[in-house]
Design a protein around this motif. Structure first.
Motif, PDB file in Angstrom:
ATOM      1  N   VAL A 226       0.868  -1.182   0.000  1.00  0.00           N
ATOM      2  CA  VAL A 226       0.000   0.000   0.000  1.00  0.00           C
ATOM      3  C   VAL A 226       0.902   1.227   0.000  1.00  0.00           C
ATOM      4  CG1 VAL A 226      -1.752   1.315   1.242  1.00  0.00           C
ATOM      5  CG2 VAL A 226      -1.880  -1.181   1.195  1.00  0.00           C
ATOM      6  N   VAL A 227       0.787   2.034  -1.024  1.00  0.00           N
ATOM      7  CA  VAL A 227       1.621   3.222  -1.162  1.00  0.00           C
ATOM      8  C   VAL A 227       0.787   4.450  -0.818  1.00  0.00           C
ATOM      9  CG1 VAL A 227       3.066   4.603  -2.695  1.00  0.00           C
ATOM     10  CG2 VAL A 227       2.971   2.116  -2.979  1.00  0.00           C
ATOM     11  N   THR A 228       1.286   5.272   0.106  1.00  0.00           N
ATOM     12  CA  THR A 228       0.629   6.527   0.432  1.00  0.00           C
ATOM     13  C   THR A 228       1.304   7.652  -0.332  1.00  0.00           C
ATOM     14  OG1 THR A 228       2.056   6.970   2.347  1.00  0.00           O
ATOM     15  CG2 THR A 228       0.081   5.648   2.736  1.00  0.00           C
ATOM     16  N   ASP A 229       0.491   8.583  -0.802  1.00  0.00           N
ATOM     17  CA  ASP A 229       1.019   9.647  -1.671  1.00  0.00           C
ATOM     18  C   ASP A 229       0.383  10.986  -1.339  1.00  0.00           C
ATOM     19  OD1 ASP A 229       2.487  10.853  -3.640  1.00  0.00           O
ATOM     20  OD2 ASP A 229       1.386   9.990  -5.325  1.00  0.00           O
ATOM     21  N   GLY A 230       0.412  11.337  -0.051  1.00  0.00           N
ATOM     22  CA  GLY A 230      -0.075  12.644   0.375  1.00  0.00           C
ATOM     23  C   GLY A 230      -1.520  12.895  -0.027  1.00  0.00           C
ATOM     24  N   LEU A 234      -4.144   6.867  -1.467  1.00  0.00           N
ATOM     25  CA  LEU A 234      -3.510   5.564  -1.323  1.00  0.00           C
ATOM     26  C   LEU A 234      -3.753   4.700  -2.549  1.00  0.00           C
ATOM     27  CD1 LEU A 234      -4.812   4.618   2.252  1.00  0.00           C
ATOM     28  CD2 LEU A 234      -2.790   5.954   1.697  1.00  0.00           C
ATOM     29  N   ALA A 235      -2.818   3.800  -2.819  1.00  0.00           N
ATOM     30  CA  ALA A 235      -2.995   2.801  -3.864  1.00  0.00           C
ATOM     31  C   ALA A 235      -2.563   1.450  -3.297  1.00  0.00           C
ATOM     32  CB  ALA A 235      -2.165   3.146  -5.104  1.00  0.00           C
ATOM     33  N   ALA A 236      -3.388   0.426  -3.510  1.00  0.00           N
ATOM     34  CA  ALA A 236      -3.106  -0.914  -3.009  1.00  0.00           C
ATOM     35  C   ALA A 236      -2.741  -1.838  -4.165  1.00  0.00           C
ATOM     36  CB  ALA A 236      -4.312  -1.468  -2.264  1.00  0.00           C
ATOM     37  N   PHE A 237      -1.692  -2.634  -3.961  1.00  0.00           N
ATOM     38  CA  PHE A 237      -1.202  -3.563  -4.982  1.00  0.00           C
ATOM     39  C   PHE A 237      -1.156  -4.968  -4.390  1.00  0.00           C
ATOM     40  CE2 PHE A 237       0.476   0.599  -5.775  1.00  0.00           C
ATOM     41  CZ  PHE A 237       0.459   0.760  -7.156  1.00  0.00           C
ATOM     42  N   GLU A 238      -1.583  -5.943  -5.168  1.00  0.00           N
ATOM     43  CA  GLU A 238      -1.512  -7.340  -4.754  1.00  0.00           C
ATOM     44  C   GLU A 238      -0.387  -8.046  -5.501  1.00  0.00           C
ATOM     45  OE1 GLU A 238      -5.440  -8.873  -5.378  1.00  0.00           O
ATOM     46  OE2 GLU A 238      -6.077  -8.316  -3.339  1.00  0.00           O
ATOM     47  N   PRO A 239       0.064  -9.200  -5.005  1.00  0.00           N
ATOM     48  CA  PRO A 239       1.172  -9.914  -5.662  1.00  0.00           C
ATOM     49  C   PRO A 239       0.863 -10.228  -7.118  1.00  0.00           C
ATOM     50  CG  PRO A 239       0.706 -10.860  -3.509  1.00  0.00           C
ATOM     51  CD  PRO A 239      -0.385  -9.882  -3.779  1.00  0.00           C
ATOM     52  N   GLY A 240       1.874 -10.065  -7.950  1.00  0.00           N
ATOM     53  CA  GLY A 240       1.741 -10.431  -9.344  1.00  0.00           C
ATOM     54  C   GLY A 240       1.236  -9.334 -10.259  1.00  0.00           C
ATOM     55  N   SER A 241       0.941  -8.161  -9.710  1.00  0.00           N
ATOM     56  CA  SER A 241       0.430  -7.075 -10.550  1.00  0.00           C
ATOM     57  C   SER A 241       1.003  -5.742 -10.080  1.00  0.00           C
ATOM     58  CB  SER A 241      -1.095  -7.016 -10.499  1.00  0.00           C
ATOM     59  OG  SER A 241      -1.569  -5.883 -11.219  1.00  0.00           O
ATOM     60  N   THR A 242       1.487  -4.951 -11.032  1.00  0.00           N
ATOM     61  CA  THR A 242       1.963  -3.606 -10.710  1.00  0.00           C
ATOM     62  C   THR A 242       0.894  -2.561 -11.018  1.00  0.00           C
ATOM     63  OG1 THR A 242       2.999  -3.433 -12.890  1.00  0.00           O
ATOM     64  CG2 THR A 242       4.385  -4.194 -11.049  1.00  0.00           C
ATOM     65  N   ALA A 248      -7.806   5.229  -3.172  1.00  0.00           N
ATOM     66  CA  ALA A 248      -8.732   6.038  -2.381  1.00  0.00           C
ATOM     67  C   ALA A 248      -8.058   7.348  -2.017  1.00  0.00           C
ATOM     68  CB  ALA A 248      -9.163   5.295  -1.115  1.00  0.00           C
ATOM     69  N   ARG A 249      -8.872   8.398  -1.951  1.00  0.00           N
ATOM     70  CA  ARG A 249      -8.363   9.709  -1.533  1.00  0.00           C
ATOM     71  C   ARG A 249      -9.510  10.520  -0.956  1.00  0.00           C
ATOM     72  NH1 ARG A 249      -9.928  13.621  -5.198  1.00  0.00           N
ATOM     73  NH2 ARG A 249     -10.594  12.853  -7.249  1.00  0.00           N
ATOM     74  N   THR A 316     -11.924   1.002  -7.681  1.00  0.00           N
ATOM     75  CA  THR A 316     -11.502  -0.390  -7.625  1.00  0.00           C
ATOM     76  C   THR A 316     -10.916  -0.789  -8.975  1.00  0.00           C
ATOM     77  OG1 THR A 316     -13.729  -1.126  -8.206  1.00  0.00           O
ATOM     78  CG2 THR A 316     -13.178  -1.010  -5.862  1.00  0.00           C
ATOM     79  N   VAL A 317     -10.422  -2.012  -9.059  1.00  0.00           N
ATOM     80  CA  VAL A 317      -9.656  -2.437 -10.228  1.00  0.00           C
ATOM     81  C   VAL A 317     -10.423  -2.266 -11.536  1.00  0.00           C
ATOM     82  CG1 VAL A 317     -10.373  -4.854 -10.037  1.00  0.00           C
ATOM     83  CG2 VAL A 317      -8.195  -4.290 -11.130  1.00  0.00           C
ATOM     84  N   ASN A 318     -11.737  -2.386 -11.490  1.00  0.00           N
ATOM     85  CA  ASN A 318     -12.512  -2.308 -12.721  1.00  0.00           C
ATOM     86  C   ASN A 318     -12.679  -0.891 -13.263  1.00  0.00           C
ATOM     87  OD1 ASN A 318     -12.961  -5.083 -12.868  1.00  0.00           O
ATOM     88  ND2 ASN A 318     -14.693  -4.951 -11.457  1.00  0.00           N
ATOM     89  N   ASP A 319     -12.530   0.125 -12.392  1.00  0.00           N
ATOM     90  CA  ASP A 319     -12.733   1.485 -12.882  1.00  0.00           C
ATOM     91  C   ASP A 319     -11.500   2.368 -12.771  1.00  0.00           C
ATOM     92  OD1 ASP A 319     -14.888   2.102 -10.010  1.00  0.00           O
ATOM     93  OD2 ASP A 319     -12.712   1.913 -10.111  1.00  0.00           O
TER      94      ASP A 319
END
Length: 326
Positions: A226-230, A234-242, A248-249, A316-319
């Protein structure tokens, strides 16, 4: 929006601090400043996480190595606050972290606090071993373990990776908020969740590209990132995908003291473990923003969290639109 169920969290602070917050009118470099308010309390990122977990309705135990003349004050402060804690006695002196917060920001400080962090005490091999055994012993009763903040001077890769692996072998998911080499070591140890901010990710991986930085951690062995960017959220990443599975903000930034925002985010991610990413990130953004409204780190008002949750925008991943960075 709060935890909703009492998740129990073990909050480990390898390099705790006695936090001192000075409130000043303005932060004018090179000038004598009159301090208008002083707050001193037990701190360090993991201690802040533990406090916020409880504010969100979860249960927490803080674990930290503490020694020197400030050790009794550290223990007494946690006891007075009703914060369960297990403190490992060490010979080195507890460090101080001093935050100077402008109450009436000037053009040169932008309203941001200036923080002076002492390095902390070196732990002997025996002291580190006691800390690890203590944490592993307590982990058996905790479904989530967080490791937060800087590492004591002299901490080696072997020490840190052994700590993370021992906790994971105890059956607990391990969430790590570290920077520098500690971020890479957490990935190599297979941490279940790593939460760098954008600058920490770039510094540790050597790339400003978000996707490439996440890929570095994944190749080393990281699971969720989970990367926070002020203000960008936030952006969440799961294994196997960049590409992020969720973002969310807040609809508009809040202003205040951001010192403990990252610790509040760690608390929210811990108490929401097992929930869908959109829910986890929404709670995390609201809790982080609520922390900014508080004068000192390690505090949130649950009413602020609920109020700010209505202002969180999630994808979410779809949008999520794909870009070259993703």
């Amino acid at each position: 929006m709060t935890a909703g169920r009492q998740v129990r969290v073990l909050c480990l602070t390898p390099n705790p601090a006695w936090d001192v917050t000075y409130g000043v009118d303005r932060l004018d470099p090179g000038e004598a400043l009159r301090v208008r308010s002083v707050t001193a309390r037990a701190g360090g990122k993991g201690v802040n996480v533990a406090r916020v977990v409880r504010a969100l309705g979860g249960g927490s135990v803080a674990v930290a190595p503490v020694g020197g003349i400030l050790a009794p004050a550290f223990a007494a402060d946690l006891e007075a606050a009703g914060q369960p804690a297990t403190l490992v006695p060490v010979t080195g002196a507890l460090r101080q972290a001093v935050a100077v917060v402008p109450e009436h920001p000037g053009p040169d400080d932008g309203g941001h606090p200036t923080v002076l962090n002492e390095p902390g005490a070196v732990l002997t091999e025996e002291e580190w071993g006691v800390l690890v055994r203590t944490a592993v012993g307590l982990a058996a009763d905790r479904p989530v373990v967080t490791i937060s903040g800087s590492l004591p001077p002299g901490t080696t890769q072997d020490r840190f990776t052994s700590l993370v692996r021992a906790l994971r072998e105890a059956g607990c998911p391990v969430h790590v908020d570290a920077s520098g080499p500690g971020l890479l070591w957490a990935a190599q140890a297979g941490a279940d969740l790593i939460k760098p901010n954008r600058a920490e990710l770039a510094e540790a991986t050597g790339t400003d590209d978000l996707a490439q930085g996440v890929a570095v951690l994944q190749r080393l062995g990281a699971h969720d990132v989970v990367v926070t960017d002020g203000e960008k959220g936030l952006a969440a990443f799961e294994p196997g995908s960049t590409a992020p599975v969720a973002r969310a903000r807040l609809d508009a930034p809040v202003h205040g003291n951001p010192t403990g925002a990252g610790d509040a985010a760690m608390a929210a991610l811990a108490v929401s473990v097992g929930r869908p990413w959109a829910e986890r990130l929404a709670l995390t953004v609201a809790t982080s923003a609520a922390a900014v409204l508080q004068p000192v780190a390690g505090q949130v008002d649950p009413e602020d969290v609920r109020r700010l949750a209505d202002r969180v925008l999630t994808e979410t991943v779809n949008d999520i639109p794909r870009t070259t960075e993703d």
